[in-house]
Design a protein around this motif. Structure first.
Motif: not given
Length: 590
Positions: A80-91
């Motif tokens: 399962i590759p890494h999936i960027q999440t909204l939590r990680e995205f600069p607000r």
């Protein structure tokens, strides 16, 4: 049904979806209420839809893990590759951007939308988080086209009530980028028309995806149930947006999948539900190489029962999948894989859905429709899953605690252990034990025990429902406190259902608790706390009294130590429902 199984799932493979979706009204679910013209969303479409859900197994399983994996930052699962999440995205990068959110209509456009359900909460939080960050939001999804209440305008109004934010319908899927700042006001969230109207959506038409994402800067996928499908709104649009990220609901489901897939304890049992056996038959070759048992539920169970020669109503058999069902039965027999299918069902009468009766699987009458597993089926499945698990052997308390004679505090469902670890740090005069079904979380907690050289704390990976008595009864000191915090909700609550908090567990707690010992219960779902209170009073053998004779919820946490989930709930200004029981010292122990 999942409330009956979730406590036995460690070391169990989950395959596809359980489809007992729309439970009848007599189950008296806790619901998020709407009034006026939107009340029609409460109505069930009738018994024939009872097996046509999409994701209730994973939803109910998810409720067991939500409070514990929501902030999980564990290692990557192989494959399962890494999936960027909204939590990680600069607000700050969200401000002023046009963000398209692909949401799951099975969660937010539901006949019963319970905002206290964690999956609903996370799906709502994704949209509200983007809105508060100053993004200009376009919502897209597909939903049932066959009922008037599911016209775009009606869905728009319904979502406005659920989100408590004004939603504005967009009756075209095309809007120019240069006009986006004027046409999309921050105060409003826009909803595109139903994607079910477009055949290009299912075909993942590139031109359709380009038009769909025209003017969009960021794509947020929050529809985990559709992530296996190649759709224009989930795959095609990613080619035209500069950032593509997962929403909070998607992240929650992905973490659940990782935690389940990383379970290393064997033997494995596959719980297999849903429909479309014809399309999924090939996957059984893989499952048969890994599993010692197949547990069939949902519509698929009728296909297997028919292949095994069980007499069932003809209208429940998918004729195009008969050969595939026979192949699965032969495969299981060749590989010595146990097949378990429902032995009884709760059924509704077609002409009067309020009538409910249990029928054996081979004896369902023609004018009755199965809507849920029966009590015998639940007991058999529960017993099978229990037998397939390994539990910890006898614990050497002397090697765990520096002073095993100290009084013991047990936290059932200890999650990431922050509550227990802090309690152990503050109260050196007590020993603390966390019982948690998620082995990965337990390993992290034990690492913390070693790292901080904690001599009065320990964690065990186990199903407390089955092992509480055998584990705690060997402890040499007194049991003075048991806490149960935020267990998974079960809104369907018929008496035969399996819940994490069963009579056997309650009786074990009451039997082993010292006189004047305490039981602390809390949840952010009021119905769950009320249910726990009722169960402890019912099965407490007359030995339990509410502390201080409390008639209302405790306003504050009496320990001054909050679990991670409790902090999360309070940070979003939601209430916690708490109570404390005390075991009477005036009743003679048997």
């Amino acid at each position: 049904m999942m409330g009956h199984l979730v406590n036995l799932l460690h070391g169990t493979v989950l395959f596809n979806n359980l489809c007992f979706n729309d439970f009848p009204k007599f189950f008296k679910q806790k619901r998020y209420s709407h009034t006026g013209k939107f009340a029609k969303f409460h109505k069930f479409n009738g018994a024939p839809l009872a097996f046509q859900g999409s994701g209730d197994l994973t939803n109910h399983v998810g409720n067991l893990f939500n409070h514990k994996i929501y902030f999980s930052n564990g290692g990557e699962l192989n494959g399962i590759p890494h999936i960027q999440t909204l939590r990680e995205f600069p607000r700050e990068e969200l401000f002023g951007k046009v963000v398209m959110v692909r949401f799951d209509s099975n969660i937010l456009v539901k006949k019963v939308c319970d905002k206290k359900n964690q999956s609903v909460s996370n799906a709502v939080y994704t949209i509200k988080y983007l809105h508060k960050a100053g993004a200009k939001i376009i919502l897209v999804s597909d939903w049932n086209m066959n009922t008037p209440e599911h016209h775009t305008d009606s869905v728009t109004d319904f979502l406005s009530e659920v989100l408590q934010i004004q939603i504005v319908p967009l009756h075209t899927i095309y809007f120019k980028k240069q006009a986006k700042m004027n046409s999309l006001e921050k105060e409003n969230i826009h909803l595109l028309g139903n994607l079910s109207n477009f055949k290009e959506e299912v075909a993942n038409c590139l031109e359709f995806a380009r038009i769909l994402s025209s003017g969009v800067d960021i794509f947020v996928n929050d529809s985990f149930s559709n992530c296996h499908k190649v759709l224009a709104s989930t795959v095609g649009v990613t080619r035209f947006c500069y950032a593509c990220i997962a929403g909070f609901h998607f992240e929650e489901r992905l973490n659940l999948l990782k935690n389940l897939a990383e379970a290393s304890r064997k033997p494995y049992v596959a719980i297999i539900g849903g429909g479309n056996l014809y399309d999924k038959a090939a996957s059984f070759q893989f499952l048969a190489s890994r599993c010692q048992g197949f547990v069939f539920v949902g519509m698929m169970s009728f296909q297997v029962m028919h292949a095994l020669g069980v007499s069932i109503p003809c209208d429940l058999v998918d004729r195009k999948a008969i050969n595939e069902a026979l192949d699965i039965v032969r495969l299981a027999q060749d590989r010595n894989v146990q097949i378990l299918y429902p032995k009884d069902f709760w059924c509704q009468k077609k002409c009067d859905p309020k009538q409910l009766q249990v029928f054996p699987s081979h004896g369902i009458l023609d004018d009755w429709v199965p809507v849920d597993l029966g009590p015998a089926s639940l007991d058999e499945i529960g017993s099978t899953l229990t037998n397939c698990k390994g539990y910890p052997s006898e614990i050497n308390w002397n090697s765990i605690y520096s002073d095993p004679a100290q009084s013991l505090v047990v936290d059932i469902g200890s999650g990431n252990g922050l509550f227990l670890l802090e309690m152990a740090r503050r109260r050196q005069d007590l020993n603390f034990l966390g019982l948690e079904i998620n082995e990965k979380l337990v390993l992290r907690c034990l690492d913390s025990i070693n790292q901080y050289d904690i001599k009065n704390g320990y964690f065990v990976a186990t199903n407390a429902t089955s092992t509480f008595r055998s584990i705690v009864s060997t402890y040499p000191g007194e049991l003075v406190l048991v806490s149960i915090q935020c267990p998974n909700p079960d809104f369907n609550k018929p008496e035969h259902r399996w819940r994490m908090l069963q009579r056997s567990l309650i009786e074990a707690i009451v039997d082993l608790l010292a006189p004047n010992g305490k039981i602390y219960l809390q949840s952010d779902v009021e119905a769950v706390t009320i249910r726990m209170k009722e169960q402890f009073l019912r099965y407490g053998k007359g030995k339990l009294d509410l502390e201080y004779g409390q008639s209302e919820w405790l306003e504050e946490n009496p320990f001054g130590v909050r679990s991670n989930w409790e902090k999360h709930v309070l940070e979003r200004q939601a209430p916690m429902y708490r109570m404390m029981f005390s075991k009477s010292s005036g009743i003679r122990e048997v």
